[in-house]
Design an enzyme around this catalytic site. Sequence first.
Site: not given
Length: 181
Positions: A127-129, A131, A156
Amino acid sequence: MRNTATAPVPGPTAGAHRRGGQPARFSGEFGAARAGDRERATPWADRRDVRALSEGRAAGTLVCALGTGQFEGTDPTRYTRRGRIPGSVGLPAHPVLAADGTVRPTAELASCTAGLPSAPEGPVVVYCGGGISATLLALALVLTGRDDVRVYDGSLEEWTADPDLPVLTGPAGRTPPGAAG
C-alpha cells in the site's frame, strides 16, 4: 488469439521510447488455459484483507511503499492522519526508478526489494497513499520473481479516513539501507 496494441506512453518513460523512434508497443499471445496452469489470485486487496493482516488474523506481509518520513508519520501528508498501518514494514518504491524515470533492470531491482523476507507465508500486500507507489513496488516484486503480490489500492487515503482504524507513527519495521525517503 494475437493482440497487438500501440499507445502513447506518458511521463518520463515516453522519451526513452521516442528516442528509439518507435511508439510503445505490446504484443502478446492470449489463449485458453492449458493443463497445469494455475489460477492466479486477485491482484487486489481490500480494507478487510489489510485489517486481517494488520491484526494478525491472516498470514502475509503488509508493506508500505512510501518514503521513511511518511511511513514514520514525520512528513506532512494530504491524508486524514499521518503514519502507517500497524503491522506493516517500510520499503519505499522510489528506488525502483532509475534517474531517467524508467524502471531499473530486473537485476538491479533485487537490491530495491531486499528488505522483505525471501519466502513470506501468505501474500505480500503493498500500500501507499493512493495506490500508485504501491503498484510500482508490486511491479518490481513481480519482476524479481514473487508471484503472490497484491495491491491495496485504497491505501492510506481510505484507511486514514476511517477513525476506527489504527495508524502508528514513529520508527518501526524494516527499511533497507540507502532507501530513506
